[in-house]
Write a protein that holds these residues in place. Sequence first.
Motif, PDB file in Angstrom:
ATOM      1  N   ALA A 124       0.848  -1.208   0.000  1.00  0.00           N
ATOM      2  CA  ALA A 124       0.000   0.000   0.000  1.00  0.00           C
ATOM      3  C   ALA A 124       0.878   1.252   0.000  1.00  0.00           C
ATOM      4  CB  ALA A 124      -0.926  -0.008   1.214  1.00  0.00           C
ATOM      5  N   TYR A 125       1.925   1.248   0.812  1.00  0.00           N
ATOM      6  CA  TYR A 125       2.818   2.403   0.912  1.00  0.00           C
ATOM      7  C   TYR A 125       3.549   2.638  -0.421  1.00  0.00           C
ATOM      8  CZ  TYR A 125       6.765   5.271   2.362  1.00  0.00           C
ATOM      9  OH  TYR A 125       7.696   6.263   2.445  1.00  0.00           O
ATOM     10  N   ASP A 126       4.117   1.578  -0.979  1.00  0.00           N
ATOM     11  CA  ASP A 126       4.884   1.706  -2.229  1.00  0.00           C
ATOM     12  C   ASP A 126       4.030   2.192  -3.393  1.00  0.00           C
ATOM     13  OD1 ASP A 126       7.205   0.896  -1.037  1.00  0.00           O
ATOM     14  OD2 ASP A 126       7.245  -1.129  -1.892  1.00  0.00           O
ATOM     15  N   ASN A 127       2.721   1.894  -3.329  1.00  0.00           N
ATOM     16  CA  ASN A 127       1.867   2.244  -4.459  1.00  0.00           C
ATOM     17  C   ASN A 127       0.899   3.386  -4.161  1.00  0.00           C
ATOM     18  OD1 ASN A 127       2.607   0.235  -6.643  1.00  0.00           O
ATOM     19  ND2 ASN A 127       2.287  -1.121  -4.900  1.00  0.00           N
ATOM     20  N   GLY A 128       1.137   4.074  -3.069  1.00  0.00           N
ATOM     21  CA  GLY A 128       0.384   5.301  -2.793  1.00  0.00           C
ATOM     22  C   GLY A 128      -1.077   5.124  -2.413  1.00  0.00           C
ATOM     23  N   PHE A 129      -1.432   3.978  -1.811  1.00  0.00           N
ATOM     24  CA  PHE A 129      -2.807   3.828  -1.327  1.00  0.00           C
ATOM     25  C   PHE A 129      -2.982   4.605  -0.023  1.00  0.00           C
ATOM     26  CE2 PHE A 129      -2.530   0.273  -4.214  1.00  0.00           C
ATOM     27  CZ  PHE A 129      -3.785   0.260  -4.804  1.00  0.00           C
ATOM     28  N   ASN A 130      -4.195   5.127   0.209  1.00  0.00           N
ATOM     29  CA  ASN A 130      -4.464   5.879   1.436  1.00  0.00           C
ATOM     30  C   ASN A 130      -4.812   4.959   2.587  1.00  0.00           C
ATOM     31  OD1 ASN A 130      -5.987   7.637  -0.962  1.00  0.00           O
ATOM     32  ND2 ASN A 130      -4.610   8.798   0.346  1.00  0.00           N
ATOM     33  N   VAL A 131      -5.350   3.777   2.249  1.00  0.00           N
ATOM     34  CA  VAL A 131      -5.911   2.945   3.307  1.00  0.00           C
ATOM     35  C   VAL A 131      -5.968   1.482   2.865  1.00  0.00           C
ATOM     36  CG1 VAL A 131      -8.205   3.717   2.534  1.00  0.00           C
ATOM     37  CG2 VAL A 131      -8.011   2.640   4.741  1.00  0.00           C
ATOM     38  N   VAL A 132      -5.804   0.575   3.837  1.00  0.00           N
ATOM     39  CA  VAL A 132      -5.925  -0.866   3.589  1.00  0.00           C
ATOM     40  C   VAL A 132      -7.181  -1.363   4.294  1.00  0.00           C
ATOM     41  CG1 VAL A 132      -4.916  -3.150   4.078  1.00  0.00           C
ATOM     42  CG2 VAL A 132      -3.419  -1.238   3.464  1.00  0.00           C
ATOM     43  N   ALA A 133      -8.056  -2.070   3.556  1.00  0.00           N
ATOM     44  CA  ALA A 133      -9.276  -2.620   4.171  1.00  0.00           C
ATOM     45  C   ALA A 133      -9.160  -4.138   4.273  1.00  0.00           C
ATOM     46  CB  ALA A 133     -10.499  -2.255   3.338  1.00  0.00           C
ATOM     47  N   THR A 134      -9.438  -4.661   5.461  1.00  0.00           N
ATOM     48  CA  THR A 134      -9.443  -6.117   5.652  1.00  0.00           C
ATOM     49  C   THR A 134     -10.882  -6.585   5.905  1.00  0.00           C
ATOM     50  OG1 THR A 134      -9.101  -5.935   8.033  1.00  0.00           O
ATOM     51  CG2 THR A 134      -7.129  -6.144   6.662  1.00  0.00           C
ATOM     52  N   GLY A 135     -11.066  -7.906   5.901  1.00  0.00           N
ATOM     53  CA  GLY A 135     -12.411  -8.466   6.024  1.00  0.00           C
ATOM     54  C   GLY A 135     -12.826  -8.846   7.434  1.00  0.00           C
ATOM     55  N   HIS A 136     -12.071  -8.440   8.457  1.00  0.00           N
ATOM     56  CA  HIS A 136     -12.418  -8.854   9.826  1.00  0.00           C
ATOM     57  C   HIS A 136     -13.875  -8.525  10.171  1.00  0.00           C
ATOM     58  CE1 HIS A 136      -7.981  -8.510  10.060  1.00  0.00           C
ATOM     59  NE2 HIS A 136      -8.112  -9.561  10.840  1.00  0.00           N
TER      60      HIS A 136
ATOM     61  N   LYS B  32      18.377  -6.509   1.418  1.00  0.00           N
ATOM     62  CA  LYS B  32      17.924  -5.240   0.826  1.00  0.00           C
ATOM     63  C   LYS B  32      16.401  -5.191   0.846  1.00  0.00           C
ATOM     64  CE  LYS B  32      18.637  -6.742  -4.013  1.00  0.00           C
ATOM     65  NZ  LYS B  32      17.422  -7.403  -4.245  1.00  0.00           N
ATOM     66  N   PRO B  33      15.850  -3.977   0.751  1.00  0.00           N
ATOM     67  CA  PRO B  33      14.396  -3.874   0.869  1.00  0.00           C
ATOM     68  C   PRO B  33      13.659  -4.484  -0.318  1.00  0.00           C
ATOM     69  CG  PRO B  33      15.383  -1.709   0.458  1.00  0.00           C
ATOM     70  CD  PRO B  33      16.513  -2.665   0.632  1.00  0.00           C
ATOM     71  N   MET B  34      12.426  -4.915  -0.070  1.00  0.00           N
ATOM     72  CA  MET B  34      11.580  -5.420  -1.158  1.00  0.00           C
ATOM     73  C   MET B  34      10.859  -4.228  -1.759  1.00  0.00           C
ATOM     74  SD  MET B  34      10.343  -8.991  -0.587  1.00  0.00           S
ATOM     75  CE  MET B  34      11.790  -9.881  -1.041  1.00  0.00           C
ATOM     76  N   ASP B  35      10.741  -4.246  -3.066  1.00  0.00           N
ATOM     77  CA  ASP B  35      10.062  -3.156  -3.758  1.00  0.00           C
ATOM     78  C   ASP B  35       8.779  -3.710  -4.368  1.00  0.00           C
ATOM     79  OD1 ASP B  35       9.249  -1.052  -5.251  1.00  0.00           O
ATOM     80  OD2 ASP B  35      11.106  -0.846  -6.418  1.00  0.00           O
ATOM     81  N   PHE B  36       7.644  -3.178  -3.910  1.00  0.00           N
ATOM     82  CA  PHE B  36       6.360  -3.692  -4.409  1.00  0.00           C
ATOM     83  C   PHE B  36       5.712  -2.769  -5.427  1.00  0.00           C
ATOM     84  CE2 PHE B  36       6.838  -5.842  -0.299  1.00  0.00           C
ATOM     85  CZ  PHE B  36       6.577  -7.162  -0.679  1.00  0.00           C
ATOM     86  N   ARG B  37       6.490  -1.773  -5.888  1.00  0.00           N
ATOM     87  CA  ARG B  37       5.892  -0.843  -6.845  1.00  0.00           C
ATOM     88  C   ARG B  37       5.443  -1.564  -8.113  1.00  0.00           C
ATOM     89  NH1 ARG B  37      10.241   3.767  -7.124  1.00  0.00           N
ATOM     90  NH2 ARG B  37      11.425   1.930  -6.504  1.00  0.00           N
ATOM     91  N   VAL B  38       4.223  -1.299  -8.500  1.00  0.00           N
ATOM     92  CA  VAL B  38       3.675  -1.948  -9.697  1.00  0.00           C
ATOM     93  C   VAL B  38       4.134  -1.151 -10.905  1.00  0.00           C
ATOM     94  CG1 VAL B  38       1.562  -2.517 -10.932  1.00  0.00           C
ATOM     95  CG2 VAL B  38       1.674  -2.777  -8.436  1.00  0.00           C
ATOM     96  N   LYS B  39       4.744  -1.850 -11.854  1.00  0.00           N
ATOM     97  CA  LYS B  39       5.195  -1.160 -13.070  1.00  0.00           C
ATOM     98  C   LYS B  39       3.986  -0.912 -13.952  1.00  0.00           C
ATOM     99  CE  LYS B  39       9.538  -2.660 -11.851  1.00  0.00           C
ATOM    100  NZ  LYS B  39       9.069  -3.167 -10.572  1.00  0.00           N
ATOM    101  N   GLU B  40       3.912   0.278 -14.478  1.00  0.00           N
ATOM    102  CA  GLU B  40       2.766   0.642 -15.345  1.00  0.00           C
ATOM    103  C   GLU B  40       2.814  -0.161 -16.639  1.00  0.00           C
ATOM    104  OE1 GLU B  40       0.157   2.668 -14.828  1.00  0.00           O
ATOM    105  OE2 GLU B  40       0.819   2.940 -12.759  1.00  0.00           O
TER     106      GLU B  40
END
Length: 304
Positions: free
Chosen positions: A143-155, A296-304
């Motif tokens: 979420a952070y790497d891709n600029g999401f404002n919020v994460v929603a879970t199903g709890h 090293k850090p993992m990068d989760f950025r989605v390539k366009e």
Amino acid sequence: MKCKFCDKPAFIKLHYPKMYLCEEHFMEYFERKVKRTIERYRLLKPDERVLVVVSGGKDSAVTAHILKKFGYNIECLHINLGIDEYSKKSEGYAVRQCKKLGVPLYIVRVKELLGKGIGGVRTRRPACSYCGLTKRYIFNKFAYDNGFNVVATGHNLDDEASFIFNNLMNWNTQYLAKQGPVTPAGFNGKLVRRIKPLYEVTEREVVAYALANGIQYEMDECPHARGATTLEWKEILNQMEEKRPGTKINFVKGYLKKKGLFEVELCESELRECKICGMPSSGEVCSFCRFWGLEKPMDFRVKE
Ligand code: AMP
Ligand code: FES
Ligand code: ZN
Ligand code: ZN
């Protein structure tokens, strides 16, 4: 029996408040309840980018369905945990659920990413324990790497009630300080806000809503028999609910009112940046980088 509001036959008998509802009026009731949760706890603003994390199970499928129906800007993430057939099936469900909804789905596969799946690591730690830390880290970092404002879970309500019950019975008061329908953002945005839109609906209601909407989902439990004790707490709470309808919601709402009692227990130790990935950590290296031995850090950025 007939619906309380019309002449159609009852689809479900609710115990609290006690009433029979047809399919249409049940859906209306369920959606109104979730909308009220979103408003009451200020979970979401209209134009925020929401990442719904979908496991292939009913709760997250219903969360995605209802947020989409309400018009929120959602995208989904599924984590394939690499637990053989179970994970393959779960991924299949997540793919079909998102396709039907017409929302983008991203998939992260733990085995491809980290070399081993959950259950395949030689460690003394139980699988569910490092599974939990791995999922939480990936939800947040993605979420952070891709600029999401919020994460929603199903709890849902049953998950929350059993979590609180379990941690009270074991006096794990540090966990009781920070539960709730929303976990605020922090650490300069590196901790993305987390929300639980199904916080006030029961598991039984979620199952009925999925059925009413033709939502198909993974029904099997994870083979690592995650949280056998959680299931036991759920059963006890269900027995109480049957005898005294309203037990679960009153328990959870009471907890939210009294949560302040546990806040002194919050660990005061400052969070700092993980030396490897830069994400928040209580030690020099965060538990994710430490457990998986990352350099090293993992990068989760989605390539366009
Ligand atoms: P659990 O901890 O399995 O009860 O799951 C709680 C919530 O976490 C679910 O409702 C989903 O929103 C999310 N979740 C669990 N497992 C996964 C997964 N493999 N991929 C994406 N989200 C998941
Ligand atoms: Fe995580 Fe089973 S160990 S879902
Ligand atoms: Zn009706
Ligand atoms: Zn780290």
